[in-house]
Scaffold this motif. Sequence first.
Motif, PDB file in Angstrom:
ATOM      1  N   GLN A   1       0.844  -1.180   0.000  1.00 58.94           N
ATOM      2  CA  GLN A   1       0.000   0.000   0.000  1.00 58.94           C
ATOM      3  C   GLN A   1       0.885   1.237   0.000  1.00 58.94           C
ATOM      4  O   GLN A   1       1.907   1.288   0.685  1.00 58.94           O
ATOM      5  N   VAL A   2       0.487   2.239  -0.765  1.00 56.42           N
ATOM      6  CA  VAL A   2       1.250   3.474  -0.856  1.00 56.42           C
ATOM      7  C   VAL A   2       1.253   4.167   0.505  1.00 56.42           C
ATOM      8  O   VAL A   2       0.229   4.300   1.164  1.00 56.42           O
ATOM      9  N   GLN A   3       2.434   4.599   0.914  1.00 59.11           N
ATOM     10  CA  GLN A   3       2.595   5.308   2.180  1.00 59.11           C
ATOM     11  C   GLN A   3       2.932   6.763   1.890  1.00 59.11           C
ATOM     12  O   GLN A   3       3.734   7.066   1.004  1.00 59.11           O
ATOM     13  N   LEU A   4       2.322   7.671   2.641  1.00 60.86           N
ATOM     14  CA  LEU A   4       2.613   9.098   2.524  1.00 60.86           C
ATOM     15  C   LEU A   4       3.132   9.586   3.864  1.00 60.86           C
ATOM     16  O   LEU A   4       2.475   9.392   4.890  1.00 60.86           O
ATOM     17  N   VAL A   5       4.285  10.231   3.849  1.00 64.35           N
ATOM     18  CA  VAL A   5       4.878  10.766   5.068  1.00 64.35           C
ATOM     19  C   VAL A   5       5.007  12.268   4.922  1.00 64.35           C
ATOM     20  O   VAL A   5       5.700  12.755   4.019  1.00 64.35           O
ATOM     21  N   GLU A   6       4.342  12.997   5.820  1.00 64.53           N
ATOM     22  CA  GLU A   6       4.338  14.456   5.763  1.00 64.53           C
ATOM     23  C   GLU A   6       5.301  15.027   6.794  1.00 64.53           C
ATOM     24  O   GLU A   6       5.552  14.422   7.831  1.00 64.53           O
ATOM     25  N   GLU A  26       6.419   2.947  -1.435  1.00 64.90           N
ATOM     26  CA  GLU A  26       5.659   1.721  -1.715  1.00 64.90           C
ATOM     27  C   GLU A  26       4.669   1.946  -2.857  1.00 64.90           C
ATOM     28  O   GLU A  26       3.552   1.415  -2.849  1.00 64.90           O
ATOM     29  N   ILE A  27       5.113   2.740  -3.813  1.00 69.44           N
ATOM     30  CA  ILE A  27       4.239   3.068  -4.933  1.00 69.44           C
ATOM     31  C   ILE A  27       4.115   1.885  -5.887  1.00 69.44           C
ATOM     32  O   ILE A  27       5.115   1.297  -6.264  1.00 69.44           O
ATOM     33  N   SER A 113      -6.227   5.455  -3.996  1.00 64.85           N
ATOM     34  CA  SER A 113      -6.211   6.771  -3.381  1.00 64.85           C
ATOM     35  C   SER A 113      -5.794   6.591  -1.926  1.00 64.85           C
ATOM     36  O   SER A 113      -6.245   5.646  -1.272  1.00 64.85           O
ATOM     37  N   THR A 114      -4.946   7.480  -1.424  1.00 65.44           N
ATOM     38  CA  THR A 114      -4.493   7.331  -0.056  1.00 65.44           C
ATOM     39  C   THR A 114      -4.217   8.686   0.580  1.00 65.44           C
ATOM     40  O   THR A 114      -3.967   9.675  -0.131  1.00 65.44           O
TER      41      THR A 114
END
Length: 125
Positions: A1-6, A26-27, A113-114
Amino acid sequence: QVQLVESGGGLVQPGGFLRLSCAASEIKGSINAMGWYRQAPGKQREVVAVITDGDTTTYADSVRGRFTISRDNAGNTVLLQMTSLKSEDTGVYYCHAEGRTVVNVDGDVADWSTWGQGTQVVVSS
């Protein structure tokens, strides 16, 4: 699963500057668009700025001319440069990404979408 780190949120005085960063990992497949949304206390989440894989940008009227969204060459990191910050810019800022991946050898695709977990921005004197 795509991970987003802000990263990049914090406390800043009115008129100040902040830069938010969002890195995707993890795209699987391709990213079609990345953007920033925000949610102020007691309000619904709203779009702030979006950038597509073709570098088309859109902004909320309230931030146009003050905020700039951009992405790196790989398209996996999106930045939001925020200038002339106002108290009404206070809120939790969420990164969002959407894309498409091939799911089988027949070439069938699935959209995904994530969201990131959010980073707090407080504009206050």
